[in-house]
Design a protein around this motif. Sequence first.
Motif, PDB file in Angstrom:
ATOM      1  N   LEU A 219      73.456 103.675 -19.028  1.00  0.00           N
ATOM      2  CA  LEU A 219      73.804 103.597 -17.781  1.00  0.00           C
ATOM      3  C   LEU A 219      75.060 102.362 -17.640  1.00  0.00           C
ATOM      4  O   LEU A 219      74.739 101.696 -17.930  1.00  0.00           O
ATOM      5  N   GLU A 220      76.322 103.043 -17.528  1.00  0.00           N
ATOM      6  CA  GLU A 220      77.160 102.530 -17.107  1.00  0.00           C
ATOM      7  C   GLU A 220      77.679 102.724 -16.104  1.00  0.00           C
ATOM      8  O   GLU A 220      78.460 103.658 -15.135  1.00  0.00           O
ATOM      9  N   PRO A 221      78.644 101.746 -14.995  1.00  0.00           N
ATOM     10  CA  PRO A 221      78.410 100.209 -14.923  1.00  0.00           C
ATOM     11  C   PRO A 221      77.265  99.621 -16.043  1.00  0.00           C
ATOM     12  O   PRO A 221      76.492  98.230 -16.567  1.00  0.00           O
ATOM     13  N   ASN A 222      76.552  99.968 -15.033  1.00  0.00           N
ATOM     14  CA  ASN A 222      74.516  99.170 -14.636  1.00  0.00           C
ATOM     15  C   ASN A 222      73.894 100.356 -13.685  1.00  0.00           C
ATOM     16  O   ASN A 222      74.002 101.488 -13.172  1.00  0.00           O
ATOM     17  N   ALA A 223      72.876 100.246 -14.868  1.00  0.00           N
ATOM     18  CA  ALA A 223      71.317 101.867 -13.749  1.00  0.00           C
ATOM     19  C   ALA A 223      71.893 100.932 -11.756  1.00  0.00           C
ATOM     20  O   ALA A 223      70.999 102.089 -11.401  1.00  0.00           O
ATOM     21  N   SER A 224      71.967  99.920 -11.584  1.00  0.00           N
ATOM     22  CA  SER A 224      72.055  99.892  -9.786  1.00  0.00           C
ATOM     23  C   SER A 224      73.390 100.704  -9.401  1.00  0.00           C
ATOM     24  O   SER A 224      72.654 101.023  -8.381  1.00  0.00           O
ATOM     25  N   GLU A 225      74.581 100.613  -9.133  1.00  0.00           N
ATOM     26  CA  GLU A 225      75.194 100.565  -9.088  1.00  0.00           C
ATOM     27  C   GLU A 225      75.694 102.349  -9.769  1.00  0.00           C
ATOM     28  O   GLU A 225      76.534 102.915  -9.338  1.00  0.00           O
ATOM     29  N   LEU A 226      75.228 102.690 -10.948  1.00  0.00           N
ATOM     30  CA  LEU A 226      74.913 104.387 -11.416  1.00  0.00           C
ATOM     31  C   LEU A 226      73.744 104.480 -10.296  1.00  0.00           C
ATOM     32  O   LEU A 226      74.657 105.761  -9.139  1.00  0.00           O
ATOM     33  N   LEU A 227      72.607 104.102  -9.681  1.00  0.00           N
ATOM     34  CA  LEU A 227      72.777 105.068  -8.463  1.00  0.00           C
ATOM     35  C   LEU A 227      72.779 105.136  -7.305  1.00  0.00           C
ATOM     36  O   LEU A 227      72.640 105.785  -6.796  1.00  0.00           O
ATOM     37  N   TYR A 228      73.385 103.388  -6.839  1.00  0.00           N
ATOM     38  CA  TYR A 228      74.401 103.917  -5.711  1.00  0.00           C
ATOM     39  C   TYR A 228      75.223 105.055  -5.533  1.00  0.00           C
ATOM     40  O   TYR A 228      75.358 105.201  -4.621  1.00  0.00           O
TER      41      TYR A 228
END
Length: 321
Positions: A219-228
Amino acid sequence: MGQIREIKDRISSIDNTMKITNAMYMISSTKMNNARRSLAATEPYFYALQDMFARVMRHLPEGFHHPYLDNREKRQQEGGLRRAIICVTADKGLAGSYNHNIIKLTEELLADHPNGMLFTVGEVGRQYFLQHHIEVDGEFHYTAQKPTLARARSIAFEMLDLFEEKKIDEVFIVFTSMKNSMETQCNMTQLLPLIRLNAKPFNQEEAMTAMGIQEDFELEPNASELLYNIVPDYLNGYIYSALVEAFCSEHSARMQAMDSANKNGQELLQELNIRYNRERQAQITQEITEVAAGAKARAQQLAAAAGRKKLKKGVMPDANR
């Protein structure tokens, strides 16, 4: 005579009504075909998006927390969980039980969560809830008859804003989907918070059996940014698909209702025509009987007059003698 005139008026009224129902059937048929083409054109993208979203949900790190995954357990324990319900109905009636079934399911959800917020898509649902003194917190006009991505995005962003501001704790959408060309079903789907186990492609009977498939997934850049980034598109796609499904279901239900009305109208016309012919035949028979009786009476009068005349001629000479 009055009964015959009444039957003719009823036949004329049914004929005029059937012209309307036939026109509504043709209009609904055209709109449903257009909606199906629109749905078929967008399905590949949204199926791919939802499949990818399901894969992302399966590969989130253990113990991962995110606002979109927040179950609001504290509020749930306190009994103050607030639910937002998006009720998708039609703008018009004459669609069989289409609107009734959705409204009934929505009322059941509101009964379970009396402090919930209600958002309506469609004029029929809005008018029903207002007439029954049920507060409507939001109205999305001109959406039921013309579902577009822009209107679906407006609904999705409003729900996301309310959820992020913690004004609501759950978001449900209630809509009708088509199982086949003759059958529809009411659906209730939770949009927020996201549930990993329920993440599956929209409108498919079986989700992919990828739960047991091991795959490398980063998951790039990270899981949190991806969900947003992907959750707004996911909700937008789901709501748009729900609106198009509901639009197809509405016109399918209206076509069936109008077809049933036309069949009933034909049966009623047949019965009325039989009654009209019988009444007309009875009237003609009565008129013939009256004419024949009048002719017979006139003939008897003429015969009696002739008899009296002959009798008078025969009596006069005897009187002179």
